[in-house]
Motif scaffolding. Structure first.
Motif, mmCIF file in Angstrom:
data_model
loop_
_atom_site.group_PDB
_atom_site.id
_atom_site.type_symbol
_atom_site.label_atom_id
_atom_site.label_comp_id
_atom_site.label_asym_id
_atom_site.label_seq_id
_atom_site.Cartn_x
_atom_site.Cartn_y
_atom_site.Cartn_z
ATOM 1 N N ASN A 113 0.807 -1.218 0.000
ATOM 2 C CA ASN A 113 0.000 0.000 0.000
ATOM 3 C C ASN A 113 0.846 1.277 0.000
ATOM 4 O O ASN A 113 0.319 2.366 -0.212
ATOM 5 C CB ASN A 113 -0.954 0.006 1.199
ATOM 6 N N LYS A 114 2.165 1.171 0.228
ATOM 7 C CA LYS A 114 3.049 2.334 0.183
ATOM 8 C C LYS A 114 4.336 1.976 -0.549
ATOM 9 O O LYS A 114 4.764 0.823 -0.551
ATOM 10 C CB LYS A 114 3.365 2.823 1.602
ATOM 11 N N GLU A 115 4.954 2.984 -1.166
ATOM 12 C CA GLU A 115 6.230 2.768 -1.850
ATOM 13 C C GLU A 115 7.351 2.525 -0.851
ATOM 14 O O GLU A 115 8.203 1.661 -1.040
ATOM 15 C CB GLU A 115 6.562 3.989 -2.722
ATOM 16 N N THR A 116 7.374 3.323 0.212
ATOM 17 C CA THR A 116 8.415 3.186 1.242
ATOM 18 C C THR A 116 7.754 3.213 2.613
ATOM 19 O O THR A 116 6.661 3.742 2.793
ATOM 20 C CB THR A 116 9.449 4.330 1.152
ATOM 21 N N TYR A 117 8.444 2.653 3.586
ATOM 22 C CA TYR A 117 7.956 2.593 4.963
ATOM 23 C C TYR A 117 9.005 3.157 5.907
ATOM 24 O O TYR A 117 10.201 3.145 5.604
ATOM 25 C CB TYR A 117 7.630 1.149 5.356
ATOM 26 N N GLN A 118 8.553 3.630 7.041
ATOM 27 C CA GLN A 118 9.464 4.093 8.073
ATOM 28 C C GLN A 118 9.966 2.898 8.878
ATOM 29 O O GLN A 118 9.312 1.851 8.950
ATOM 30 C CB GLN A 118 8.754 5.085 9.010
ATOM 31 N N SER A 119 11.127 3.045 9.481
ATOM 32 C CA SER A 119 11.682 1.945 10.278
ATOM 33 C C SER A 119 10.796 1.620 11.467
ATOM 34 O O SER A 119 10.870 0.530 12.042
ATOM 35 C CB SER A 119 13.088 2.311 10.756
ATOM 36 N N THR A 120 9.944 2.569 11.837
ATOM 37 C CA THR A 120 9.046 2.338 12.980
ATOM 38 C C THR A 120 7.742 1.661 12.565
ATOM 39 O O THR A 120 6.948 1.284 13.418
ATOM 40 C CB THR A 120 8.713 3.684 13.656
ATOM 41 N N ASP A 121 7.483 1.533 11.244
ATOM 42 C CA ASP A 121 6.260 0.878 10.785
ATOM 43 C C ASP A 121 6.260 -0.590 11.181
ATOM 44 O O ASP A 121 7.268 -1.283 11.048
ATOM 45 C CB ASP A 121 6.133 0.986 9.265
ATOM 46 N N SER A 122 5.121 -1.063 11.649
ATOM 47 C CA SER A 122 5.006 -2.471 12.062
ATOM 48 C C SER A 122 4.044 -3.259 11.177
ATOM 49 O O SER A 122 3.939 -4.477 11.321
ATOM 50 C CB SER A 122 4.535 -2.559 13.522
ATOM 51 N N GLU A 123 3.353 -2.578 10.268
ATOM 52 C CA GLU A 123 2.399 -3.266 9.402
ATOM 53 C C GLU A 123 2.553 -2.797 7.955
ATOM 54 O O GLU A 123 2.947 -1.660 7.700
ATOM 55 C CB GLU A 123 0.954 -3.002 9.856
ATOM 56 N N ALA A 124 2.245 -3.684 7.037
ATOM 57 C CA ALA A 124 2.193 -3.352 5.616
ATOM 58 C C ALA A 124 1.008 -4.093 5.007
ATOM 59 O O ALA A 124 0.756 -5.255 5.335
ATOM 60 C CB ALA A 124 3.486 -3.757 4.920
ATOM 61 N N THR A 125 0.279 -3.423 4.129
ATOM 62 C CA THR A 125 -0.882 -4.037 3.480
ATOM 63 C C THR A 125 -0.492 -4.501 2.089
ATOM 64 O O THR A 125 0.075 -3.745 1.303
ATOM 65 C CB THR A 125 -2.037 -3.024 3.370
ATOM 66 N N LEU A 126 -0.785 -5.768 1.817
ATOM 67 C CA LEU A 126 -0.487 -6.362 0.517
ATOM 68 C C LEU A 126 -1.750 -6.324 -0.340
ATOM 69 O O LEU A 126 -2.808 -6.792 0.077
ATOM 70 C CB LEU A 126 -0.028 -7.813 0.714
ATOM 71 N N LYS A 127 -1.662 -5.745 -1.542
ATOM 72 C CA LYS A 127 -2.818 -5.612 -2.432
ATOM 73 C C LYS A 127 -2.618 -6.509 -3.659
ATOM 74 O O LYS A 127 -1.575 -6.450 -4.307
ATOM 75 C CB LYS A 127 -2.986 -4.160 -2.876
ATOM 76 N N ILE A 128 -3.624 -7.327 -3.954
ATOM 77 C CA ILE A 128 -3.558 -8.233 -5.099
ATOM 78 C C ILE A 128 -4.714 -7.924 -6.033
ATOM 79 O O ILE A 128 -5.877 -7.897 -5.622
ATOM 80 C CB ILE A 128 -3.625 -9.701 -4.651
ATOM 81 N N LYS A 129 -4.408 -7.667 -7.294
ATOM 82 C CA LYS A 129 -5.431 -7.403 -8.313
ATOM 83 C C LYS A 129 -5.363 -8.533 -9.332
ATOM 84 O O LYS A 129 -4.381 -8.684 -10.044
ATOM 85 C CB LYS A 129 -5.175 -6.064 -8.998
ATOM 86 N N ASN A 130 -6.398 -9.342 -9.360
ATOM 87 C CA ASN A 130 -6.425 -10.505 -10.241
ATOM 88 C C ASN A 130 -7.394 -10.263 -11.393
ATOM 89 O O ASN A 130 -8.599 -10.123 -11.188
ATOM 90 C CB ASN A 130 -6.839 -11.761 -9.460
ATOM 91 N N ASP A 131 -6.880 -10.208 -12.612
ATOM 92 C CA ASP A 131 -7.717 -10.014 -13.787
ATOM 93 C C ASP A 131 -8.059 -11.324 -14.475
ATOM 94 O O ASP A 131 -8.607 -11.318 -15.572
ATOM 95 C CB ASP A 131 -7.008 -9.083 -14.780
ATOM 96 N N GLY A 132 -7.725 -12.438 -13.844
ATOM 97 C CA GLY A 132 -8.125 -13.746 -14.355
ATOM 98 C C GLY A 132 -7.300 -14.211 -15.541
ATOM 99 O O GLY A 132 -6.296 -13.616 -15.868
ATOM 100 N N PRO A 133 -7.771 -15.245 -16.217
ATOM 101 C CA PRO A 133 -9.021 -15.968 -15.915
ATOM 102 C C PRO A 133 -8.923 -16.941 -14.739
ATOM 103 O O PRO A 133 -9.926 -17.391 -14.224
ATOM 104 C CB PRO A 133 -9.297 -16.722 -17.219
ATOM 105 N N THR A 134 -7.693 -17.280 -14.340
ATOM 106 C CA THR A 134 -7.528 -18.228 -13.244
ATOM 107 C C THR A 134 -7.919 -17.595 -11.920
ATOM 108 O O THR A 134 -7.600 -16.442 -11.659
ATOM 109 C CB THR A 134 -6.064 -18.706 -13.169
ATOM 110 N N ILE A 135 -8.623 -18.345 -11.089
ATOM 111 C CA ILE A 135 -8.939 -17.908 -9.734
ATOM 112 C C ILE A 135 -7.751 -18.267 -8.849
ATOM 113 O O ILE A 135 -7.306 -19.420 -8.830
ATOM 114 C CB ILE A 135 -10.216 -18.586 -9.220
#
Length: 241
Positions: free
Chosen positions: A207-229
């Motif tokens: 969810n971000k290009e860079t993080y601070q050393s104090t960051d403890s979480e990162a969100t992973l985003k997946i965009k699936n355009d198929g056709p495989t599920i």
């Protein structure tokens, strides 16, 4: 042996262990230091394939559920009653039916299971269909239609088997309806089958290009355009540079 001799022996052993330990951590000279890495070295692409029409033929339209008990809301089939097939604590027959993601030409089947010692007597007709559907689950084509008589089911019996057509990126509904002597449907069994091509068009980002050393979480985003599920395993790692 004197204390002086013991002391010298311990120092010698300590130095030997230090040298051995350092020797095991020698850098691979074929790999440059990280600050010297060129473009792409040590990295993986975050995208495979191309962007597609997400709600074309590749996926169900938004709001459509793959839950077997919900399929009757989007199709011409009646809601399961529990008169015969197990449903909401009612029914006489367990079942197995092909559903989910399949390959072209894969076998499909319908099994009925009686848990009664002497079997379950039905003496009705069962109407079986395989229909091709669009992403709205609207009926496109009748692929298979067969009606057969059911007598008594003892234990587990395969009452129907066939193969899927050799066609990719399509939805099917496999259905079985028990019909009474007046031609009325007493109970319904339906499942959704999806046959995608073996191709991936997917992108993954944080969810971000860079993080601070104090960051403890990162969100992973997946965009699936198929056709495989996509189905994701449990094991992954996140490294901080």
């Amino acid at each position: 042996m004197t204390w002086k001799t013991i002391f010298i022996s311990i120092i010698s052993l300590f130095l030997f262990l230090m040298i051995s330990g350092c020797g095991s951590n020698v850098k691979n000279e074929n790999i440059p230091a990280e600050e010297e890495w060129g473009e792409g070295l040590g990295e993986l692409p975050n995208k495979i394939g191309e962007e597609q029409d997400l709600y074309g033929t590749n996926f169900l339209s938004p709001g459509k559920s793959t839950n077997a008990h919900k399929l009757s809301e989007y199709t011409e089939y009646q809601t399961p009653t529990g008169n015969w097939f197990l449903h909401d604590g009612q029914g006489h027959l367990g079942y197995g039916i092909t559903s989910g993601t399949q390959k072209t030409g894969s076998p499909i089947f319908i099994d009925l299971i009686s848990h009664e010692g002497n079997g379950t007597t039905i003496n009705k007709e069962i109407h079986i269909q395989l229909t091709q559907r669009n992403s709205e689950l609207e009926k496109m084509e009748l692929i298979i239609e067969e009606t057969k008589s059911l007598g008594a089911i003892k234990g587990e019996e395969r009452i129907y088997s066939a193969k899927l057509p050799e066609q990719e990126n399509v939805f099917y509904i496999l259905s079985a309806e028990i019909i009474d002597e007046h031609g009325e449907v007493e109970d319904t069994l339906i499942s959704l089958i999806y046959v995608p091509s073996e191709e991936m068009n997917v992108e993954i980002n944080t969810n971000k290009e860079t993080y601070q050393s104090t960051d403890s979480e990162a969100t992973l985003k997946i965009k699936n355009d198929g056709p495989t599920i996509l189905q994701l395993g449990k094991h992954y790692s996140l490294e901080k540079k």
